[in-house]
Design an enzyme around this catalytic site. Structure first.
Site, PDB file in Angstrom:
ATOM      1  N   ARG A 137       0.857  -1.196   0.000  1.00  0.00           N
ATOM      2  CA  ARG A 137       0.000   0.000   0.000  1.00  0.00           C
ATOM      3  C   ARG A 137       0.893   1.246   0.000  1.00  0.00           C
ATOM      4  O   ARG A 137       0.582   2.250  -0.629  1.00  0.00           O
ATOM      5  CB  ARG A 137      -0.933  -0.005   1.227  1.00  0.00           C
ATOM      6  CG  ARG A 137      -1.643   1.315   1.443  1.00  0.00           C
ATOM      7  CD  ARG A 137      -2.899   1.235   2.306  1.00  0.00           C
ATOM      8  NE  ARG A 137      -2.843   0.293   3.383  1.00  0.00           N
ATOM      9  CZ  ARG A 137      -2.193   0.479   4.544  1.00  0.00           C
ATOM     10  NH1 ARG A 137      -1.530   1.587   4.781  1.00  0.00           N
ATOM     11  NH2 ARG A 137      -2.211  -0.456   5.481  1.00  0.00           N
TER      12      ARG A 137
ATOM     13  N   TYR B  82     -16.661  18.137 -14.201  1.00  0.00           N
ATOM     14  CA  TYR B  82     -17.142  16.757 -14.190  1.00  0.00           C
ATOM     15  C   TYR B  82     -18.164  16.560 -13.071  1.00  0.00           C
ATOM     16  O   TYR B  82     -17.928  16.970 -11.923  1.00  0.00           O
ATOM     17  CB  TYR B  82     -15.941  15.809 -14.031  1.00  0.00           C
ATOM     18  CG  TYR B  82     -16.346  14.371 -13.813  1.00  0.00           C
ATOM     19  CD1 TYR B  82     -17.227  13.733 -14.700  1.00  0.00           C
ATOM     20  CD2 TYR B  82     -15.895  13.654 -12.717  1.00  0.00           C
ATOM     21  CE1 TYR B  82     -17.625  12.418 -14.491  1.00  0.00           C
ATOM     22  CE2 TYR B  82     -16.287  12.333 -12.506  1.00  0.00           C
ATOM     23  CZ  TYR B  82     -17.153  11.731 -13.398  1.00  0.00           C
ATOM     24  OH  TYR B  82     -17.549  10.432 -13.194  1.00  0.00           O
TER      25      TYR B  82
ATOM     26  N   ASP C   7      -7.489  20.245 -12.797  1.00  0.00           N
ATOM     27  CA  ASP C   7      -7.849  18.949 -13.358  1.00  0.00           C
ATOM     28  C   ASP C   7      -7.522  19.024 -14.857  1.00  0.00           C
ATOM     29  O   ASP C   7      -8.208  19.699 -15.623  1.00  0.00           O
ATOM     30  CB  ASP C   7      -9.343  18.686 -13.117  1.00  0.00           C
ATOM     31  CG  ASP C   7      -9.786  17.319 -13.637  1.00  0.00           C
ATOM     32  OD1 ASP C   7      -9.098  16.767 -14.521  1.00  0.00           O
ATOM     33  OD2 ASP C   7     -10.827  16.821 -13.165  1.00  0.00           O
TER      34      ASP C   7
ATOM     35  N   LYS D 157      -8.319   8.201 -18.584  1.00  0.00           N
ATOM     36  CA  LYS D 157      -8.706   8.768 -19.877  1.00  0.00           C
ATOM     37  C   LYS D 157      -7.538   8.737 -20.866  1.00  0.00           C
ATOM     38  O   LYS D 157      -7.076   7.668 -21.219  1.00  0.00           O
ATOM     39  CB  LYS D 157      -9.265  10.180 -19.643  1.00  0.00           C
ATOM     40  CG  LYS D 157     -10.354  10.235 -18.559  1.00  0.00           C
ATOM     41  CD  LYS D 157     -11.535   9.401 -18.957  1.00  0.00           C
ATOM     42  CE  LYS D 157     -12.683   9.267 -17.983  1.00  0.00           C
ATOM     43  NZ  LYS D 157     -12.533   9.449 -16.582  1.00  0.00           N
TER      44      LYS D 157
END
Ligand code: P1T
Length: 379
Positions: A46, A98, A170, A195
């Site tokens: 992790r 978004y 972003d 994306k």
């Protein structure tokens, strides 16, 4: 090093134990220690994973960032930025963004006492007016999803920094190939790696890059404490995808231009939103801060009813009707009913996000086939 060379080589070395040219997938949850606390820099997966570290270095390099960290999704990257704030802090955000970011801000973090003000950042005075002494962060998305508005990153950063606030951008719609927000004065760059960066519609992932060591340490603390990390196999797929990012983006931009111009000349199309048009209201800013204009666009038909939009959306054969964007294959979407349904209608329509708006993510197929599909769907 230039962009294409960095995409292939930055942070990537042949595997020292075998010479494997491709970064191995370190599919492990833990690392054996020679003695308590005596290890090779990796303790638990992790916290660190070598496949992830290579990707983080590569992506940081593409964004001209000193530090980079990957997360399990774009949303978990965004969440990590907001978690740096404290109850009572305020965020000024672009209103056209978004739908999932809007939902995270208003339905998750407002519950924890963080206040969000949404403004149209094309109007810089509205940013200034929305800032208060409690504003700690300005959240910019540019180009915006789905209206393809362009926000002047440098100008917003100047306003925010004068008031002591940080700026996060972003950069998902542009990708690092088209725009590097840190070079324009932003403090944080965020990506939905899902994306353009991953590019093949097979991974969900997020990224944060910064030159601010203190911020990176906070991001690292949350990355480890909350644990929203991507698995090594996904990191491998993204490392592979990035090797063609510059080539894919060139084709996305080329096809994007051709489709935008075709739509604009189509007798049944009313409006086309694409920042590459010279008369797009923010074209000059786009030219200043982006290297090209990308493959995302939205449009409205002259018959601008929801029924006609739904009929058109269902008629596409090559463009697939799906959420998401930035993959090699072309997608078509309905923002009001799909990606932006979590924004109340009265807020959506203020910025032009009407029920009949159709969004395209133009892929890298042959342009003649894409145009033929568009024409038969519009009818
Ligand atoms: O899906 P995820 O990787 O968590 O990224 C969220 C996200 C963040 N920012 C922008 C600008 C985005 O477009 C997205 C995800 N967007 C879609 C799924 C979409 O179809 O618009």
């Amino acid at each position: 090093m230039k962009f294409g060379t960095k995409a292939l080589h930055a942070g990537i070395e042949p595997d020292p134990s075998t010479g494997a040219i491709m970064t191995p997938i370190f599919q492990t949850s833990t690392y054996v220690q020679d003695g308590p606390g005596v290890h090779k820099g990796f303790e638990y997966a992790r916290t660190q994973n070598p496949t992830r570290s290579v990707l983080e270095k590569n992506l940081a390099s593409l964004e001209n960032a000193k530090y980079g960290r990957c997360f399990a999704s774009g949303m978990s990257a965004t969440e990590t930025v907001i978690k740096v704030l404290k109850p009572g802090d305020e965020v000024v955000s672009t209103g056209d963004l978004y739908g999932g970011s809007f939902r995270l801000f208003t339905q998750v973090f407002e519950e924890y006492g963080i206040k969000f003000t949404f403004v149209d950042m094309r109007d810089l005075s509205s940013v200034e007016e929305a800032m208060s002494d409690k504003t700690k962060l300005v959240w910019v998305e540019t180009p915006t999803n789905p209206m393809l508005n362009i926000i002047d990153i440098q100008a917003v950063a100047d306003i925010a920094h004068k008031r002591g606030a940080k700026v996060a951008v972003d950069n998902t719609f542009a990708s690092p190939y088209l725009q590097n927000p840190l070079d324009l004065g932003a403090d944080i760059v965020m990506h939905s790696v899902t994306k353009y960066i991953a590019g093949h519609s097979d991974v969900i992932m997020g990224f944060l890059g910064t030159n601010d060591q203190e911020l990176d340490e906070r991001f690292g603390f949350f990355q480890n404490s909350s644990g929203a990390v991507p698995g090594p196999q996904d990191c491998f797929l993204v490392i592979r995808g990035i090797k063609t990012l510059h080539i894919r983006m060139q084709r996305h931009c080329e096809n994007g231009r051709a489709i935008a111009e075709h739509l604009r000349n189509h007798p049944k199309v009313d409006k086309v939103y694409w920042p590459g048009f010279e008369d797009h209201p923010n074209h000059e800013i786009a030219k200043k801060q982006m290297r090209d204009f990308g493959g995302m666009m939205s449009f409205v038909l002259k018959e601008d009813t929801l029924e006609k939009a739904e009929e058109t959306l269902s008629a596409f054969k090559l463009f697939s009707l799906a959420e998401s964007l930035g993959g090699v294959e072309s997608l078509v979407g309905h923002p009001a009913g799909m990606t932006h349904a979590s924004i109340p209608k009265e807020k959506r329509i203020v910025g032009g996000l009407v029920d009949s708006l159709i969004r395209l993510s133009v892929g890298i197929e042959d342009i003649e086939d894409l145009i033929a599909d568009l024409d038969q769907a519009i009818g």
